[in-house]
Scaffold this motif. Structure first.
Motif, PDB file in Angstrom:
ATOM      1  N   UNK A  78       0.845  -1.194   0.000  1.00 56.84           N
ATOM      2  CA  UNK A  78       0.000   0.000   0.000  1.00 56.84           C
ATOM      3  C   UNK A  78       0.880   1.244   0.000  1.00 56.84           C
ATOM      4  N   UNK A  79       1.930   1.218   0.829  1.00 58.85           N
ATOM      5  CA  UNK A  79       2.863   2.346   0.890  1.00 58.85           C
ATOM      6  C   UNK A  79       3.543   2.534  -0.469  1.00 58.85           C
ATOM      7  N   UNK A  80       3.899   1.405  -1.097  1.00 50.98           N
ATOM      8  CA  UNK A  80       4.556   1.489  -2.406  1.00 50.98           C
ATOM      9  C   UNK A  80       3.648   2.166  -3.420  1.00 50.98           C
ATOM     10  N   UNK A  81       2.357   1.824  -3.347  1.00 47.32           N
ATOM     11  CA  UNK A  81       1.398   2.442  -4.261  1.00 47.32           C
ATOM     12  C   UNK A  81       1.318   3.940  -4.028  1.00 47.32           C
ATOM     13  N   UNK A  82       1.405   4.347  -2.758  1.00 50.69           N
ATOM     14  CA  UNK A  82       1.367   5.774  -2.427  1.00 50.69           C
ATOM     15  C   UNK A  82       2.596   6.485  -2.979  1.00 50.69           C
ATOM     16  N   UNK A  83       3.781   5.814  -2.827  1.00 51.59           N
ATOM     17  CA  UNK A  83       5.018   6.431  -3.309  1.00 51.59           C
ATOM     18  C   UNK A  83       5.022   6.543  -4.823  1.00 51.59           C
ATOM     19  N   UNK A  84       4.482   5.502  -5.450  1.00 50.53           N
ATOM     20  CA  UNK A  84       4.462   5.478  -6.915  1.00 50.53           C
ATOM     21  C   UNK A  84       3.490   6.528  -7.437  1.00 50.53           C
ATOM     22  N   UNK A  91     -29.652   4.495  15.149  1.00 49.37           N
ATOM     23  CA  UNK A  91     -28.791   5.090  14.129  1.00 49.37           C
ATOM     24  C   UNK A  91     -29.653   5.465  12.931  1.00 49.37           C
ATOM     25  N   UNK A  92     -29.289   6.552  12.290  1.00 49.33           N
ATOM     26  CA  UNK A  92     -29.981   6.985  11.089  1.00 49.33           C
ATOM     27  C   UNK A  92     -28.930   7.285  10.042  1.00 49.33           C
ATOM     28  N   UNK A  93     -28.906   6.466   9.008  1.00 48.91           N
ATOM     29  CA  UNK A  93     -27.882   6.664   7.988  1.00 48.91           C
ATOM     30  C   UNK A  93     -26.510   6.339   8.529  1.00 48.91           C
ATOM     31  N   UNK A  94     -25.549   7.067   8.089  1.00 44.62           N
ATOM     32  CA  UNK A  94     -24.178   6.732   8.408  1.00 44.62           C
ATOM     33  C   UNK A  94     -23.627   5.881   7.283  1.00 44.62           C
ATOM     34  N   UNK A  95     -22.380   6.165   6.895  1.00 46.47           N
ATOM     35  CA  UNK A  95     -21.845   5.490   5.715  1.00 46.47           C
ATOM     36  C   UNK A  95     -20.481   4.907   5.966  1.00 46.47           C
ATOM     37  N   UNK A  96     -20.157   3.977   5.108  1.00 49.06           N
ATOM     38  CA  UNK A  96     -18.803   3.446   5.075  1.00 49.06           C
ATOM     39  C   UNK A  96     -18.191   3.821   3.734  1.00 49.06           C
ATOM     40  N   UNK A  97     -16.880   3.704   3.668  1.00 53.08           N
ATOM     41  CA  UNK A  97     -16.215   3.784   2.372  1.00 53.08           C
ATOM     42  C   UNK A  97     -15.801   2.358   2.025  1.00 53.08           C
ATOM     43  N   UNK A  98     -16.110   1.960   0.789  1.00 51.69           N
ATOM     44  CA  UNK A  98     -15.808   0.595   0.374  1.00 51.69           C
ATOM     45  C   UNK A  98     -15.040   0.607  -0.939  1.00 51.69           C
ATOM     46  N   UNK A  99     -14.419  -0.519  -1.241  1.00 54.01           N
ATOM     47  CA  UNK A  99     -13.629  -0.634  -2.468  1.00 54.01           C
ATOM     48  C   UNK A  99     -14.301  -1.635  -3.403  1.00 54.01           C
ATOM     49  N   UNK A 100     -14.949  -1.153  -4.470  1.00 53.11           N
ATOM     50  CA  UNK A 100     -15.550  -2.079  -5.424  1.00 53.11           C
ATOM     51  C   UNK A 100     -14.486  -2.996  -6.013  1.00 53.11           C
ATOM     52  N   UNK A 101     -14.867  -4.249  -6.213  1.00 50.36           N
ATOM     53  CA  UNK A 101     -13.916  -5.250  -6.670  1.00 50.36           C
ATOM     54  C   UNK A 101     -13.301  -4.864  -8.011  1.00 50.36           C
ATOM     55  N   UNK A 102     -14.136  -4.307  -8.890  1.00 48.10           N
ATOM     56  CA  UNK A 102     -13.672  -4.033 -10.239  1.00 48.10           C
ATOM     57  C   UNK A 102     -12.871  -2.729 -10.335  1.00 48.10           C
ATOM     58  N   UNK A 103     -12.703  -2.044  -9.215  1.00 51.28           N
ATOM     59  CA  UNK A 103     -11.945  -0.790  -9.242  1.00 51.28           C
ATOM     60  C   UNK A 103     -10.516  -1.039  -9.680  1.00 51.28           C
ATOM     61  N   UNK A 104      -9.939  -0.135 -10.481  1.00 54.43           N
ATOM     62  CA  UNK A 104      -8.625  -0.391 -11.063  1.00 54.43           C
ATOM     63  C   UNK A 104      -7.450  -0.314 -10.075  1.00 54.43           C
ATOM     64  N   UNK A 105      -7.557   0.454  -9.033  1.00 51.69           N
ATOM     65  CA  UNK A 105      -6.360   0.677  -8.212  1.00 51.69           C
ATOM     66  C   UNK A 105      -6.644   0.420  -6.729  1.00 51.69           C
ATOM     67  N   UNK A 106      -6.741  -0.862  -6.372  1.00 56.03           N
ATOM     68  CA  UNK A 106      -7.180  -1.234  -5.034  1.00 56.03           C
ATOM     69  C   UNK A 106      -6.233  -0.805  -3.909  1.00 56.03           C
ATOM     70  N   UNK A 107      -4.922  -0.950  -4.131  1.00 55.30           N
ATOM     71  CA  UNK A 107      -3.959  -0.641  -3.071  1.00 55.30           C
ATOM     72  C   UNK A 107      -4.022   0.844  -2.709  1.00 55.30           C
ATOM     73  N   UNK A 108      -4.029   1.686  -3.747  1.00 56.00           N
ATOM     74  CA  UNK A 108      -4.101   3.123  -3.516  1.00 56.00           C
ATOM     75  C   UNK A 108      -5.450   3.485  -2.875  1.00 56.00           C
TER      76      UNK A 108
END
Lengths: 308, 446
Positions: free
Chosen positions: B44-50, B316-333
């Motif tokens: 993950x760090x490598x992806x950030x550096x790149x 609770x009312x609403x509230x969200x998460x951030x998720x990574x769709x499988x088909x997304x091109x850049x998962x590590x970043x």
């Protein structure tokens, strides 16, 4: 195949040798090839894909399986589909005649030559057609608002309480009003242009015979534009069955009055996009397409039979 | 000649079929790649550096500042923050993109109620592969359990929405109405307010699935029970009946404004006092500040009205998460950004801009609790929200197809808002339609 016919006829007279004949037939197809390719991609492929989708069923649990005609069976017993179809049929039976009669009256009025400022009326009536349906619906939606819209303002100013145009009982009529507003000009133009090609000599002859204006309309003008009337009717039938934009946009203003299965198209849309039921949605689309074709064809048959 | 032509037609038909099949193959989504290989922190760090660019679909307003700070910290990374619609609109777009297999974002905001459906549909990356397990204890229990579904962790909690009563103090003072502490008092206040000013309503409601389920949640109802693929739906349980009883009174007497939330009329009503209260999630302050700037100083926050006098239950009312769709091109970043925005430095930035955190550290910090809200006349509103977060009734679950169920809420329950049909009938119709869909989708519905 009709494209191939002319060369075949010319060549048979020359009694050409067999190999040459063979080459000739392929030359013909090379000419229609580009068309066939585009036709296959643009017309045949989407329909074939929809039919392919309609014989499968994809579930969240269990994945995709072949179900044959089960989806079709489901459509025929689906109360939501039939309530949607009935709603657009009602719309067709009420809104289309009103719109076409209005358009015809305006076209006859402009054509009569007795109207002052004819060019202005022609443009003014046609103008709404140039407004995109989405914008027109938003605009009408603001006017229909009984709290912050024009209806609300009228209620406040005069201290009255008009019925809410976006209530479940009235919303179909309100949509009919929007569609009429949008398309009267378009239909008027079709009728008006058909009236323009009626030979002036007929009118002169009628005048010599002492015919009244109404007799002229009945005996000359209406028969002359029968073709245009038929075309406008068929377009309107197709338009009614495909009703989508107007209710879909008004839905955010009247979420309880306009259900997700308000029209067949909206039903197919919500099946596909909220319910992920692509297969059933494709089935609904196909059935609705066939229904539309049957009704349009029936009207056309009837219209052309009278012509003879 | 004739045979030739027929042969050609056959070839043409075959060619068409071949083309169609090719098109079908292209349209079908790729179901392979079910197992995710572990991605280490170094990668993950490598992806950030790149460096590189990622696309984030979200409508949460404070992410904008977090994105700016993230880009400043990692200059090689470009984050495209796209508002692809709020709630259902975005899910529709996301489902389409996933089905089409193209245009899928790297990161998507997904509310807790919708997460099980996306996880079940195998559209999301299981973040366990990225070592999300280490974050155990970082988030408050409610949101953290919401993102852990079906044996994986499919998102990181971005915010939470413990509910509170937001009320326009100016309107309450003007008509000498006490701030309600129970739902009965709330109904009485609604009546008194509308009688004093026929243009004023206690709140707005045109039928909102999220609001309804939250109130049933607070009342102790558990209408949805999920165990794997076994689903039970009972929208006539005790909690649901309590909600229906109170809300039916408000609807029958026309005491709620028929204005849809987030519409222009809604913002206008919140500003001019014609919508006097909102019972809504703790993420609301940022929206009030940006959407209704004119009412600054008029609004206050109070604990949610109770079903039983003297109790302190919340939902609770609403509230969200951030998720990574499988088909997304850049998962590590994408994961790097996810962690930054939900558990890293991004949290502080977002909280400072009005977001309500789901992280334990922020919820307990003296700085957070002591924050005075200028919008609420200097009130320390976070104390009320944090209390509400702790009081959330445990044991609630959403349906694994809640997105669909919510989309037909107005077809069924909504009818009680515009006709004489009772609310209980509407809830029954909602239950039946949801159960039918569940069965169609292969669930065992009891």
């Amino acid at each position: 195949m009709t494209v191939l016919a002319p060369p075949t006829i010319t060549r048979t007279g020359q009694t050409a040798p067999r190999p040459a004949r063979r080459r000739r037939s392929w030359t013909g197809w090379a000419f229609v090839g580009p068309f066939m390719t585009v036709f296959a991609f643009v017309f045949v492929a989407p329909i074939a894909y929809a039919i392919y989708l309609s014989v499968f069923r994809t579930r969240l649990i269990g994945g995709t399986s072949f179900v044959g005609l089960e989806n079709y069976q489901q459509v025929f017993t689906d109360p939501q589909f039939w309530s949607a179809t009935w709603r657009v049929t009602l719309f067709l039976l009420v809104q289309v005649p009103i719109m076409l009669i209005l358009a015809l009256l305006i076209a006859l009025a402009i054509d009569s030559g007795r109207l002052y400022g004819k060019a202005f009326f022609r443009v003014a009536v046609f103008m709404p057609y140039a407004v995109p349906a989405v914008v027109a619906t938003l605009m009408w939606g603001f006017m229909y608002g009984s709290r912050f819209g024009l209806v609300g303002n009228i209620n406040d100013t005069f201290g009255i309480s008009l019925p809410d145009p976006l209530s479940p009982d009235l919303v179909l009529a309100s949509i009919g009003n929007i569609v009429t507003w949008e398309f009267v000009g378009y239909n008027m133009l079709i009728f008006y242009s058909a009236l323009q090609v009626v030979p002036k000599s007929l009118y002169e002859a009628a005048e010599l015979d002492g015919a009244s204006q109404f007799q002229v309309i009945r005996a000359i003008k209406l028969p002359a534009i029968r073709g245009a009337l038929l075309i406008a009717t068929i377009f309107s039938i197709i338009g009614s069955f495909q009703l989508f934009n107007e209710p879909s946009i008004l839905q955010s203003l009247a979420p309880n009055a306009i259900t997700t299965y308000f029209t067949p198209n909206m039903y197919a849309y919500s099946l596909s996009f909220s319910g992920q039921q692509y297969n059933y949605s494709a089935t609904v689309a196909i059935v609705m397409g066939i229904l539309t074709m049957i009704v349009a064809y029936a009207v056309q048959l009837r219209g052309t039979r009278k012509d003879r | 000649m004739f045979t030739n032509r027929r042969a050609f037609l056959r070839t043409a038909a075959l060619a068409t079929a071949a083309i169609t099949t090719a098109a079908l193959a292209a349209c079908g989504s790729d179901d392979s790649g079910d197992t995710t290989t572990p991605v280490s922190a170094d990668q993950v760090q490598a992806a950030l550096d790149k460096g590189g660019s990622i696309t984030v679909w979200a409508w949460e307003p404070t992410l904008k500042q977090a994105v700016a700070a993230f880009e400043a910290k990692y200059p090689k990374v470009k984050v495209n923050l796209v508002n692809a619609g709020t709630g259902n609109d975005q899910y529709t777009a996301l489902q389409n993109a996933v089905a089409a297999g193209s245009g899928v974002p790297d990161v998507a905001q997904i509310e807790y109620y919708a997460l099980p459906q996306f996880a079940l549909g195998k559209s999301l990356t299981d973040l366990t592969a990225f070592g999300a397990g280490e974050l155990d204890g970082t988030f408050t229990p409610g949101p953290w359990s919401s993102v852990k579904t079906g044996g994986g962790t499919f998102g990181l909690p971005m915010d939470s929405g413990p509910m509170a009563l937001f009320y326009n103090k100016e309107v309450f003072d003007k008509h000498k109405i006490e701030v309600p502490t129970t739902w009965d008092e709330y109904a009485a206040a609604a009546k008194k307010l509308h009688a004093a000013d026929p243009k004023a309503y206690i709140t707005n409601d045109t039928g909102d699935a999220g609001f309804t389920t939250s109130l049933i949640w607070q009342a102790g109802g558990k209408p949805f029970a999920v165990d794997g693929t076994n689903v039970k739906i009972n929208l006539a349980d005790e909690g649901s009946a309590k909600f229906a009883g109170t809300w039916q009174k408000l609807l029958s007497d026309k005491l709620v404004a028929p204005v849809g939330s987030w519409s222009d009329g809604w913002y206008k009503g919140l500003g001019d006092g014609s919508i006097a209260t909102l019972v809504i999630g703790a993420w609301m302050p940022a929206n009030l500040e940006s959407g209704v700037p004119g009412a600054k100083g008029k609004w206050r926050v109070a604990p949610m009205p109770q079903w039983t006098a003297g109790a302190s239950a919340a939902a609770e009312n609403g509230g969200s998460s951030l998720a990574i769709p499988k088909a997304g091109p850049n998962n590590a970043l994408a994961y790097a950004f996810l962690k930054y925005a939900t558990a890293g430095e991004g949290v502080k930035i977002r909280v400072d801009n009005g977001a309500f955190p789901a992280t334990t550290a922020e919820l307990k910090s003296a700085e957070f609790l002591g924050k005075e809200f200028g919008y609420f006349g200097g009130q320390k509103a976070n104390e009320i929200f944090a209390k509400s977060a702790a009081d959330v009734v445990p044991g609630w679950s959403y349906l694994p197809f809640q997105v669909y169920a919510n989309s037909i809420f107005n077809d069924t329950v909504g009818q009680a808002y515009v006709t004489d049909k009772p609310l209980t009938d509407g809830l029954k119709a909602w239950q039946d339609a949801s159960a039918k869909y569940g069965k169609d989708q292969g669930f065992t519905v009891g």
